[in-house]
Design a protein around this motif. Structure first.
Motif, short mmCIF file in Angstrom:
data_model
loop_
_atom_site.label_atom_id
_atom_site.label_comp_id
_atom_site.label_asym_id
_atom_site.label_seq_id
_atom_site.Cartn_x
_atom_site.Cartn_y
_atom_site.Cartn_z
N LYS A 420 72.77 -19.22 82.74
CA LYS A 420 73.36 -20.44 83.29
C LYS A 420 73.73 -20.24 84.76
O LYS A 420 73.47 -21.09 85.61
N PHE A 421 74.30 -19.06 85.03
CA PHE A 421 74.84 -18.84 86.38
C PHE A 421 74.77 -17.35 86.73
O PHE A 421 75.34 -16.53 86.03
N VAL A 422 74.07 -17.05 87.78
CA VAL A 422 73.95 -15.65 88.22
C VAL A 422 74.68 -15.49 89.55
O VAL A 422 74.44 -16.26 90.49
N ALA A 423 75.57 -14.49 89.61
CA ALA A 423 76.25 -14.14 90.86
C ALA A 423 75.80 -12.75 91.27
O ALA A 423 76.06 -11.78 90.57
N TYR A 481 72.75 -20.18 91.21
CA TYR A 481 72.63 -18.86 91.84
C TYR A 481 73.46 -18.79 93.11
O TYR A 481 73.34 -19.64 93.99
N GLU A 482 74.31 -17.77 93.20
CA GLU A 482 75.02 -17.53 94.45
C GLU A 482 75.05 -16.04 94.70
O GLU A 482 75.20 -15.25 93.76
N TRP A 490 86.22 -9.39 99.41
CA TRP A 490 86.74 -9.37 98.04
C TRP A 490 87.32 -10.71 97.60
O TRP A 490 87.12 -11.13 96.45
N SER A 491 88.01 -11.41 98.46
CA SER A 491 88.61 -12.65 97.97
C SER A 491 87.52 -13.65 97.56
O SER A 491 87.61 -14.29 96.51
N GLN A 492 86.46 -13.75 98.34
CA GLN A 492 85.35 -14.66 97.99
C GLN A 492 84.63 -14.16 96.72
O GLN A 492 84.24 -14.95 95.86
N THR A 493 84.44 -12.84 96.65
CA THR A 493 83.74 -12.26 95.50
C THR A 493 84.56 -12.51 94.22
O THR A 493 84.02 -12.90 93.19
N LYS A 494 85.83 -12.28 94.36
CA LYS A 494 86.74 -12.46 93.22
C LYS A 494 86.66 -13.91 92.72
O LYS A 494 86.52 -14.16 91.52
N ALA A 495 86.70 -14.85 93.65
CA ALA A 495 86.66 -16.27 93.28
C ALA A 495 85.34 -16.59 92.57
O ALA A 495 85.32 -17.36 91.59
N LEU A 496 84.26 -15.96 93.01
CA LEU A 496 82.94 -16.26 92.44
C LEU A 496 82.77 -15.67 91.03
O LEU A 496 82.38 -16.37 90.10
N THR A 503 77.09 -14.38 85.15
CA THR A 503 76.44 -13.09 84.96
C THR A 503 76.48 -12.44 86.32
O THR A 503 75.79 -12.90 87.24
N ALA A 504 77.35 -11.43 86.48
CA ALA A 504 77.46 -10.79 87.80
C ALA A 504 76.53 -9.60 87.84
O ALA A 504 76.55 -8.74 86.95
#
Ligand SMILES: *[C@@H]1O[C@H](CO)[C@@H](O)[C@H](O)[C@H]1NC(C)=O
Ligand SMILES: *[C@@H]1O[C@H](CO)[C@@H](O)[C@H](O)[C@H]1NC(C)=O
Ligand SMILES: *[C@@H]1O[C@H](CO)[C@@H](O)[C@H](O)[C@H]1NC(C)=O
Ligand SMILES: *[C@@H]1O[C@H](CO)[C@@H](O)[C@H](O)[C@H]1NC(C)=O
Ligand SMILES: *[C@@H]1O[C@H](CO)[C@@H](O)[C@H](O)[C@H]1NC(C)=O
Ligand SMILES: *[C@@H]1O[C@H](CO)[C@@H](O)[C@H](O)[C@H]1NC(C)=O
Ligand SMILES: *[C@@H]1O[C@H](CO)[C@@H](O)[C@H](O)[C@H]1NC(C)=O
Ligand SMILES: *[C@@H]1O[C@H](CO)[C@@H](O)[C@H](O)[C@H]1NC(C)=O
Ligand SMILES: *[C@@H]1O[C@H](CO)[C@@H](O)[C@H](O)[C@H]1NC(C)=O
Ligand SMILES: *[C@@H]1O[C@H](CO)[C@@H](O)[C@H](O)[C@H]1NC(C)=O
Ligand SMILES: *[C@@H]1O[C@H](CO)[C@@H](O)[C@H](O)[C@H]1NC(C)=O
Length: 865
Positions: A420-423, A481-482, A490-496, A503-504
């Motif tokens: 559904k969603f890949v980070a 996909y992002e 880190w703050s942006q990564t954490k939010a994502l 799925t990271a």
């Protein structure tokens, strides 16, 4: 006696095994072995090449022979190394050029997965195809000798900077890698070069000047002190396979072995390589690894690279000095003839003819026009023709890297199926913002790691990043996909990654390379085994928030995953090695199941750095003298050490998962009728000579009609006065006075018992198959997959490893299907090297064979009668 004191000292160290050393009287020494073996006209696989080479060399003058053996000097011509041409006989200058992942410093070439990644495929055919493709690209650029493959370093220390260029710390896996690569490269019409011979296991202290650069004033390079049994059973083993495969050249190494330099150690070159292994090709020095003239010639060196004593001195230990040394009788005529013969035999063996297309690229610049003699700035002309030699190798590269990607852990999240969603997280998933080739010789760690650094690098024709390929797949699937292509947001990564349904996929790396470049405090060798650029913190941070975290590691060897590998939120871990130009496509193929993974880790993943039992020597241990590295662990490196010490580890050698499952059963052992071993006896023929030469020095003086090129190395004398021509104030003396006993002996020599009679690789009975071991393997899952069954042996003695890999295969098996695996055990596989007998001997100890999917999953077991 008058001769250069420095040369005299080196000679003493070289020859007088029991002489006192300057630094430490208890240092290891190397026994002299002379004379240097001459070619065998009847050697298997070399007869035709020998005949052609003899016909050619018989027409050559002494000056021409010297031209062929001596490099023209650093940056004197277009390749990394070239020797003089033989215009009279229509032979253009031979081009010696790097190598391990692609043609170095040029354009429109491919970048292949590293040797280590190729080894992880455990697929002989793919390693062979890789060699062939690389040989074709080399030929297309005009390269004569491709400076690979690599079996030294073997991988004694996981931190070793150049381990990625080679295959594996396991000698059998590396031996097969060498054999298949040599065959592939040479079938393409390019001479292969097995390097670096031998004991070249770390970058630190391999060169005196380099060590000065990082603050250590050592007088001589590091000495790898290796006992005879370890030498044979571990480090020499893969070189034997290369010789057996007919390799045309071998490169001797920078460092010393037992306090004698790799390129003038007669025990290594004359005894082990040319006599015992029956090597028929030529030995070239690593660049600036030659330290003497006549002494290196009689110790077995055949080609001086790049020819000058040190880069751009304009003088040489050979060149004019070799001409003089032959004329004045110090170096026997048969030795210069044998050098020329070996070089030309290797040349003809790969199918080359005298007329060769010209070299169409230039290592020193990518400009189209420039000086053909770079160092001298002379000969302005077109030097780069930008010839595209890539063919369709991109597909092969994609396949090798995918099939070389090891699935270390998978709790069920893989393969991905329209997620559904890949980070995608991490700098290692994205591009180097300055471009894939922006750092000279890839000496940085920016963006996705697809190549290590040093002379083993090449320019990318393009680099498919993981981000690029995964996004394309996501768009096709309708996946959201992002990606965040930095480790420091880190703050942006954490939010994502905290968002629902993520799925990271976290990409991390660890780099290394050659000792002349320091990257982030790593002098070639890695200074630690942890991930770079805060990779561990990134993995820990993401997995603390995302219950479906997949980790992809690009690295030049094992890294410590101890702190996080068993976190249940980390649902999969993949080692994607050093993948080359198709990186993103290869990893996407594996993550999405287009390629069902079956690669196996070619080294052990230990829990701590100390658990490996060996480490790089980062500080000299012998004052200003040569650092002493005692290989005291013997054959116990990598998994042999972990097994012996019974140390817990994370992922064992040979481990790797699949998206299907396999079941092993029904081991059978079949004995062959190989007969008993007969040690070789008898003698060689006397050394032949081809042609003759004048002793009038006037005949060797620089021709008046030839323009002298600055810093160029020639075979000619500047004057007919010998002392002035050599420019050596201590010129003189006689061979008997300073060369070791038998150094000039041309009489028939006894054949060594372990050497073959005309069989490169050693006594051919060593390769007799004594047993065939079979087992049944069933695919018990739902999809087709490749399985890599591995055959191990226990030789049973108190000093033997618990198990040692001896054979393997990679077999395609459909669901429900059962396929037999057949592994072979040769006499060498079941023997130990006996230093007293100087031969391979099968001990009385009971022997056991094992078959299984890794070095620690060996359920099937049988005794050998
Ligand atoms: C000599 O070398 C050995 C082995 O490397 C070392 O153990 C010893 O301490 C050295 N002795 C001196 C005086 O440097
Ligand atoms: C190095 O020394 C060891 C110990 O004496 C010996 O077994 C080995 O053969 C030597 N190797 C070389 C290349 O001199
Ligand atoms: C030696 O090689 C150089 C070019 O590299 C060439 O100019 C010269 O003619 C050669 N000499 C002989 C004797 O072949
Ligand atoms: C290195 O040591 C030698 C003596 O061993 C000395 O002559 C030389 O000056 C030293 N070089 C440096 C850069 O310290
Ligand atoms: C000959 O070799 C010596 C070192 O052994 C070196 O100093 C000299 O410059 C060389 N001569 C030439 C002409 O290259
Ligand atoms: C022969 O030539 C070599 C190389 O220049 C030199 O080192 C040696 O001293 C010479 N020997 C004699 C006997 O002149
Ligand atoms: C490139 O990598 C080096 C380390 O290799 C690092 O110090 C530097 O900050 C990186 N530059 C960029 C633009 O990421
Ligand atoms: C997505 O996340 C939501 C909220 O946690 C959950 O209800 C849903 O089942 C998830 N869907 C998928 C396809 O994982
Ligand atoms: C290990 O080395 C890498 C690369 O230089 C560095 O980024 C990392 O911080 C080091 N790890 C530790 C624990 O010091
Ligand atoms: C990891 O998270 C901590 C906060 O918990 C943060 O300070 C640090 O920068 C993060 N590091 C990375 C590499 O994400
Ligand atoms: C796993 O992820 C969840 C969030 O999905 C988090 O609450 C939990 O603490 C994580 N577990 C670990 C062991 O990191």
């Amino acid at each position: 006696m008058q001769f250069a004191y420095a040369a005299y000292m080196s000679l003493l160290l070289l020859t007088l095994a029991h002489d006192q050393h300057r630094w430490n009287q208890s240092l290891a020494t190397s026994d002299p072995f002379y004379p240097s073996p001459w070619m065998d006209p009847n050697a298997d696989g070399w007869q035709e090449a020998y005949a052609k080479a003899r016909a050619f060399v018989s027409q050559m003058t002494l000056l021409e022979k010297v031209n062929l053996t001596t490099g023209t000097g650093w940056a004197s011509e277009q390749c990394v190394g070239q020797v003089g041409a033989i215009p009279r006989l229509g032979l253009r200058s031979l081009c010696m050029h790097d190598a391990p992942v692609g043609i170095r410093g040029t354009d429109y070439n491919s970048v292949f997965p590293s040797g280590q990644t190729a080894a992880a495929t455990f697929d002989r055919a793919l390693i062979h195809q890789r060699g062939y493709a690389m040989g074709m690209e080399a030929k297309g650029k005009g390269v004569t000798v491709l400076l690979g493959p690599v079996a030294g370093p073997l991988g004694r220390m996981p931190e070793g900077g150049r381990n990625w260029e080679g295959f594996s710390p396991d000698p059998v896996l590396t031996g097969i890698g060498m054999m298949e690569s040599v065959r592939g490269i040479q079938e393409a019409g390019t001479v292969a070069c097995a390097k670096h011979f031998i004991g070249n296991e770390q970058e630190h202290f391999r060169q005196v000047g380099e060590a000065h650069g990082y603050g250590y004033n050592i007088s001589e390079t590091l000495s790898s002190n290796i006992d005879d049994k370890t030498m044979h059973e571990l480090y020499l083993w893969p070189f034997a396979d290369a010789v057996r495969a007919g390799v045309g050249s071998v490169m001797c190494s920078y460092q010393q072995v037992n306090n004698s330099y790799g390129c003038q150690n007669s025990k290594l070159l004359n005894n082990l390589l040319k006599d015992e292994l029956g090597f028929q090709g030529f030995i070239m020095s690593d660049w600036q690894a030659q330290h003497t003239g006549a002494a290196s010639a009689v110790a077995g060196l055949d080609m001086s690279m790049p020819g000058d004593t040190e880069f751009n001195t304009g003088v040489s230990y050979w060149g004019a000095n070799l001409t003089l040394a032959v004329v004045n009788g110090t170096v026997p005529e048969y030795r210069i003839d044998d050098m020329a013969l070996r070089i030309m035999a290797a040349y003809f063996k790969v199918g080359k003819t005298i007329e060769q297309p010209p070299i169409n690229m230039d290592f020193w610049t990518s400009d189209t026009y420039g000086p053909v003699h770079w160092a001298a700035g002379k000969g302005y002309q077109q030097i780069n023709f930008h010839v595209d030699v890539r063919g369709d190798h991109g597909n092969l590269i994609r396949e090798i890297a995918a099939k070389g990607t090891v699935l270390l852990k998978n709790t069920g999240s893989l393969p991905l199926n329209k997620p559904k969603f890949v980070a995608v997280i991490g700098e290692d998933a994205g591009p180097n913002p300055n471009g894939p080739n922006s750092c000279p010789d890839r000496g940085c760690d920016n963006g996705t790691l697809a190549m290590g650094w040093g002379s083993g690098s090449a320019n990318f024709p393009y680099l498919v990043t993981p981000d690029y390929a995964l996004q394309a797949q996501a768009i096709k699937d309708g996946t959201r996909y992002e990606s965040i292509l930095t480790n420091y947001a880190w703050s942006q990564t954490k939010a994502l990654v905290s968002q629902a349904n993520a799925t990271a996929i976290v990409f991390v790396n660890a780099d290394s390379g050659e000792g002349y470049i320091n990257v982030d405090g790593n002098e070639g060798d890695r200074k630690n085994l942890t991930l770079w650029r805060s990779g561990d913190a990134l993995v820990k941070n993401v997995s603390s928030l995302c219950s479906n975290t997949i980790v992809v590691i690009h690295s030049t060897g094992p890294v410590l995953v101890t702190d996080w590998y068993d976190n249940p939120n980390i649902t999969a871990i993949l080692w994607a090695g050093i993948p080359g130009q198709e990186s993103g496509n290869s990893i996407t193929d594996v993550l999405y199941g287009k390629v069902n993974p079956s690669a196996r880790t070619p080294f052990t993943w230990g829990a701590t750095r100390e658990s490996y039992g060996t480490d790089v020597m980062y500080k000299p241990n012998n004052g200003d003298g040569p650092p002493q590295q005692d290989f005291a662990e013997g054959v116990f490196i990598d998994y042999r050490y972990f097994d012996k010490a019974d140390t817990p580890l994370i992922y064992e050698f040979g481990h790797g998962l699949s998206y299907t499952t396999f079941e092993y059963s029904n081991i059978r052992v079949e004995k062959s009728n190989a007969g008993t071993y007969t040690p070789t006896t008898g003698k060689t023929a006397a050394a032949p000579t081809f042609g003759n030469f004048s002793t009038n020095l006037e005949d060797y003086v620089f021709p008046t009609n030839l323009e002298y090129i600055y810093q160029y190395i020639y075979p000619y004398l500047n004057t007919s006065d010998a002392r002035n021509a050599s420019a050596d104030p201590h010129y003189g003396g006689t061979a008997e006075e300073f060369l070791p006993p038998h150094a000039t002996d041309s009489s028939p020599q006894p054949l060594l018992r372990a050497a073959g009679r005309s069989s490169p690789g050693g006594n051919r009975q060593l390769y007799d198959v004594l047993y065939t071991v079979t087992a049944d393997i069933k695919n018990t899952g739902a999809i087709p997959g490749d399985e890599v069954p591995q055959l191990y042996v226990s030789l049973g003695g108190p000093d033997d490893p618990k198990v040692q890999l001896r054979d393997f295969d990679r077999i395609r098996i459909d669901p429900g299907q059962t396929v037999p695996f057949r592994g072979k055990l040769t006499r060498r596989d079941l023997s130990n090297w006996d230093p007293a007998v100087q031969d391979w001997v099968i001990s009385e100890y009971p022997k056991t064979v094992f078959v299984g999917p890794s070095s620690r999953k060996l359920a099937l077991k049988a005794d050998l009668s």
